[in-house]
Design a protein around this motif. Sequence first.
Motif, PDB file in Angstrom:
ATOM      1  N   GLN A   1       0.819  -1.206   0.000  1.00  0.00           N
ATOM      2  CA  GLN A   1       0.000   0.000   0.000  1.00  0.00           C
ATOM      3  C   GLN A   1       0.861   1.268   0.000  1.00  0.00           C
ATOM      4  OE1 GLN A   1      -0.611  -2.714   1.869  1.00  0.00           O
ATOM      5  NE2 GLN A   1      -2.629  -3.340   1.107  1.00  0.00           N
ATOM      6  N   GLU A   2       1.947   1.255   0.767  1.00  0.00           N
ATOM      7  CA  GLU A   2       2.805   2.440   0.823  1.00  0.00           C
ATOM      8  C   GLU A   2       3.510   2.669  -0.510  1.00  0.00           C
ATOM      9  OE1 GLU A   2       5.343   2.927   4.186  1.00  0.00           O
ATOM     10  OE2 GLU A   2       3.863   2.192   5.627  1.00  0.00           O
ATOM     11  N   PHE A   3       3.947   1.576  -1.137  1.00  0.00           N
ATOM     12  CA  PHE A   3       4.605   1.739  -2.432  1.00  0.00           C
ATOM     13  C   PHE A   3       3.603   2.214  -3.478  1.00  0.00           C
ATOM     14  CE2 PHE A   3       5.999   0.216  -6.589  1.00  0.00           C
ATOM     15  CZ  PHE A   3       7.251   0.801  -6.650  1.00  0.00           C
ATOM     16  N   ARG A   4       2.412   1.628  -3.481  1.00  0.00           N
ATOM     17  CA  ARG A   4       1.405   2.034  -4.458  1.00  0.00           C
ATOM     18  C   ARG A   4       1.022   3.499  -4.266  1.00  0.00           C
ATOM     19  NH1 ARG A   4      -1.589   0.090  -9.130  1.00  0.00           N
ATOM     20  NH2 ARG A   4      -2.445   2.102  -9.718  1.00  0.00           N
ATOM     21  N   ALA A   5       1.009   3.969  -3.027  1.00  0.00           N
ATOM     22  CA  ALA A   5       0.716   5.379  -2.777  1.00  0.00           C
ATOM     23  C   ALA A   5       1.758   6.278  -3.441  1.00  0.00           C
ATOM     24  CB  ALA A   5       0.658   5.643  -1.275  1.00  0.00           C
ATOM     25  N   LEU A   6       3.027   5.865  -3.408  1.00  0.00           N
ATOM     26  CA  LEU A   6       4.079   6.618  -4.086  1.00  0.00           C
ATOM     27  C   LEU A   6       3.820   6.656  -5.589  1.00  0.00           C
ATOM     28  CD1 LEU A   6       6.868   7.981  -4.411  1.00  0.00           C
ATOM     29  CD2 LEU A   6       7.877   5.695  -4.390  1.00  0.00           C
ATOM     30  N   ILE A   7       3.511   5.504  -6.169  1.00  0.00           N
ATOM     31  CA  ILE A   7       3.275   5.447  -7.611  1.00  0.00           C
ATOM     32  C   ILE A   7       2.104   6.344  -7.991  1.00  0.00           C
ATOM     33  CG2 ILE A   7       2.667   3.954  -9.540  1.00  0.00           C
ATOM     34  CD1 ILE A   7       5.477   3.486  -8.474  1.00  0.00           C
ATOM     35  N   ASP A   8       1.027   6.264  -7.244  1.00  0.00           N
ATOM     36  CA  ASP A   8      -0.148   7.075  -7.556  1.00  0.00           C
ATOM     37  C   ASP A   8       0.166   8.565  -7.454  1.00  0.00           C
ATOM     38  OD1 ASP A   8      -1.601   4.773  -7.982  1.00  0.00           O
ATOM     39  OD2 ASP A   8      -2.582   4.795  -6.022  1.00  0.00           O
ATOM     40  N   ALA A   9       0.962   8.949  -6.463  1.00  0.00           N
ATOM     41  CA  ALA A   9       1.326  10.357  -6.306  1.00  0.00           C
ATOM     42  C   ALA A   9       2.209  10.830  -7.456  1.00  0.00           C
ATOM     43  CB  ALA A   9       2.030  10.570  -4.963  1.00  0.00           C
ATOM     44  N   MET A  10       3.151   9.982  -7.876  1.00  0.00           N
ATOM     45  CA  MET A  10       3.988  10.324  -9.028  1.00  0.00           C
ATOM     46  C   MET A  10       3.125  10.496 -10.272  1.00  0.00           C
ATOM     47  SD  MET A  10       7.344  10.570  -8.487  1.00  0.00           S
ATOM     48  CE  MET A  10       8.623  10.075  -7.324  1.00  0.00           C
ATOM     49  N   HIS A  11       2.207   9.576 -10.498  1.00  0.00           N
ATOM     50  CA  HIS A  11       1.357   9.662 -11.679  1.00  0.00           C
ATOM     51  C   HIS A  11       0.491  10.915 -11.650  1.00  0.00           C
ATOM     52  CE1 HIS A  11       1.593   5.039 -12.543  1.00  0.00           C
ATOM     53  NE2 HIS A  11       2.720   5.679 -12.778  1.00  0.00           N
ATOM     54  N   ALA A  12      -0.007  11.268 -10.478  1.00  0.00           N
ATOM     55  CA  ALA A  12      -0.825  12.473 -10.364  1.00  0.00           C
ATOM     56  C   ALA A  12      -0.035  13.717 -10.747  1.00  0.00           C
ATOM     57  CB  ALA A  12      -1.360  12.606  -8.947  1.00  0.00           C
ATOM     58  N   ALA A  13       1.283  13.665 -10.564  1.00  0.00           N
ATOM     59  CA  ALA A  13       2.158  14.787 -10.922  1.00  0.00           C
ATOM     60  C   ALA A  13       2.680  14.681 -12.359  1.00  0.00           C
ATOM     61  CB  ALA A  13       3.334  14.861  -9.954  1.00  0.00           C
ATOM     62  N   GLY A  14       2.260  13.649 -13.092  1.00  0.00           N
ATOM     63  CA  GLY A  14       2.702  13.482 -14.467  1.00  0.00           C
ATOM     64  C   GLY A  14       4.077  12.858 -14.607  1.00  0.00           C
ATOM     65  N   ILE A  15       4.530  12.156 -13.581  1.00  0.00           N
ATOM     66  CA  ILE A  15       5.856  11.524 -13.594  1.00  0.00           C
ATOM     67  C   ILE A  15       5.690  10.010 -13.591  1.00  0.00           C
ATOM     68  CG2 ILE A  15       8.039  11.244 -12.346  1.00  0.00           C
ATOM     69  CD1 ILE A  15       7.548  14.036 -11.138  1.00  0.00           C
ATOM     70  N   ARG A  16       6.390   9.340 -14.496  1.00  0.00           N
ATOM     71  CA  ARG A  16       6.374   7.886 -14.572  1.00  0.00           C
ATOM     72  C   ARG A  16       7.492   7.310 -13.693  1.00  0.00           C
ATOM     73  NH1 ARG A  16       1.674   5.830 -16.795  1.00  0.00           N
ATOM     74  NH2 ARG A  16       1.170   6.841 -18.786  1.00  0.00           N
ATOM     75  N   VAL A  17       7.330   6.040 -13.294  1.00  0.00           N
ATOM     76  CA  VAL A  17       8.280   5.400 -12.387  1.00  0.00           C
ATOM     77  C   VAL A  17       8.832   4.121 -13.013  1.00  0.00           C
ATOM     78  CG1 VAL A  17       8.651   4.416 -10.100  1.00  0.00           C
ATOM     79  CG2 VAL A  17       7.056   6.330 -10.393  1.00  0.00           C
ATOM     80  N   LEU A  18      10.145   4.060 -13.138  1.00  0.00           N
ATOM     81  CA  LEU A  18      10.859   2.868 -13.598  1.00  0.00           C
ATOM     82  C   LEU A  18      11.579   2.256 -12.405  1.00  0.00           C
ATOM     83  CD1 LEU A  18      12.560   4.474 -16.757  1.00  0.00           C
ATOM     84  CD2 LEU A  18      10.328   3.339 -16.653  1.00  0.00           C
TER      85      LEU A  18
END
Length: 698
Positions: free
Chosen positions: A251-268
């Motif tokens: 859940q904590e990791f997914r929260a990071l991904i969702d926050a990055m996506h909301a800012a228009g940033i992709r995560v590799l």
Amino acid sequence: MLKANIESARRYRVQPGSRFPVGATVSPGGVNFCVFCRHATGMELRLYASTDSVEPFQIIPLVREENRTFYFWHVFVEDLPVHCCYTWRAHGPHGMPQMDDEAASRKELLDPNARAVSERFWDRQQASEAQGPSNACIRAIVTEPLETTYDSDVRTLDDAIIYELHVAGFTRHRSSNVRNPGTFAALIEKIPYLKELGVTHVELLPVMAFDEQDVPRTAAARGLTNYWGYSTHGFHSPHSGYCVEPARAPQEFRALIDAMHAAGIRVLLDVVFNHTAEAGVTGPVINFKVLANEIFYHVDPADAGRYRDYTGCGNTINCNHPLVSAFILRCLEYWVRDLGVDGFRFDLASVFTRGEGGALLSNPPLPWAIESSEVLSRVPLIAEAWDAGGLYHVGAFPGMAWAEWNGRYRDVIRRFVRGDPGLVGQVCTCMAGSADLYEADGRLPASSINFVTCHDGFTLLDLVSYDTKHNEANGEDNRDGTNDNLSWNCGVEGETQDRSIMRLRLSQARNFMAILLLSQGVPMILAGDESLRTQRGNNNAFCQDNELSWMDWRMSSDALAMSRFVREMIALRKRHASLRRRRFLTGRPAKGCSEPDVAWHGERLGEPPWHDPGARLVAFTLAGQSAEEAMLHIVLNMNDDARIVALPGLGSGSWHRIVDTWAESPLDIVPDKELARTERDTCRVEPRSVVVLESGAD
């Protein structure tokens, strides 16, 4: 489903369970457990009330007749709360070289499919010993179901600007001013900084659960730990050390991904499927050595006591075994489908081309299977296209869709900027997208991940401040780390108060960053290079979880100026589609354009010094991709003296000097060309500098 609140006297009822899916799966009626172990004659599931529990509250024996299907062992525990911990024990023959079957049967094993882990009782040394206590182990945690929405969009790197960062190191410094330093949650607080910088993708150093204790004994004696994270043991679990609550790792990791996506940033993600934390014969027992030793690892058939090591880490994953390939595919799909990841960089990916016995395969199944997956075919796949056993696949990694870390780009640009002569042809080939590596087999400029620095090696400031490595802090007498840094200290080794040398170093740092962001292909920036982060000459800071490696958010005036330069260079790249071409440059006009897409020059127009062994200057003109896009004229002068170069004619217009790496801030980059100095027939390019001119009206 209730969280763990278990009385030690309670015994939960069990059913035989199912072999689908593997791992611990929560359902309304309880939890299904399943693990693979081919040679076991019996298995044992050990349940712990919490991460702090010393003894299991229930031990569940599994028997072949009820709890085994093919090579999978399974059991369903009714009404079991989430957040309890569990381990496995496997009885029977194991084929392990380092300990007998009886000792191996006492080891408590981590579920390879655990969604969260606890290292509360982990002791790497004791886990390496046959008579070590069984509870010196890593435990899996039963996690609550993860509510996710799968984004099936195709994600590419065509316009990407990648920023390689370490989750913990980015926020662990006291100057970061975050609530939970070193965690996924803390990184969320720094998203505004990333957005302002302008990067489109972050590439996270390993975040799959890894062994922080995996360092050489000399490093451990100094209190050092594994900082980078290239020592995975839990491939499905986010690293517990980056979590506020390890039981809620997904859940904590997914929260990071969702926050990055909301800012228009992709995560590799930087992922490690070439070796594991279990190392070689003297390494610890964690899971695979007992559960699937001869399947999961390359074991020397002539010497059962030896693991084949093509990684420099003691073992090598047998990636092209069908069961191992299936494990890797399911794992990667989980991180994309359930956790929202946007792509992967694969560490030492040439291991993927090795078959049984370590032999090189001409058509290895795994790379093709990854890029053919319905889920993984939609995300970028980046190979570090070499391994420690001598394979080197840059420009030739198997498959169609793979991009590669372009190590040749790094080396050529480093040599050129430090002043090596006769490289202008290679430099232009690299800046044009490395067509010599990728065009022949149908790949594209985005196949080249261009970089000058990364986590492994000097930072950008150190690259212009040190001639040699200084790794004494690692405890190995400076023997570790590469000796071939292709660096130049600008006249003095290390820190100096000589302002002339500091000015030259800043200019050189701007040169590297400008060339990187003016190149076709995909640029990758090391976190902190934009603010002149230093590791004081350490080029192998894998064990330095301290201020040597962390991002210091207190910025000097030079750091602020450099940060501005990088931010504006990124904005320049985004403004000009001509710097992000989908196809390789041809030297001919593109459809609908009157000018050639590129024209190469030297000090004189149309006379590039391709064959001059002493050349250190080259220039080129890029046409816009449309009539509305201005042309760019770029001059690279790595000579020790200034040069006067000819400029192409623009009719009634002029060239505007928008970048000059020799100039000090704010004249090093002028984002508004109406305020920039204009040039017409010629321009002066100072020594060791890059100049960018943009066409426009007088």
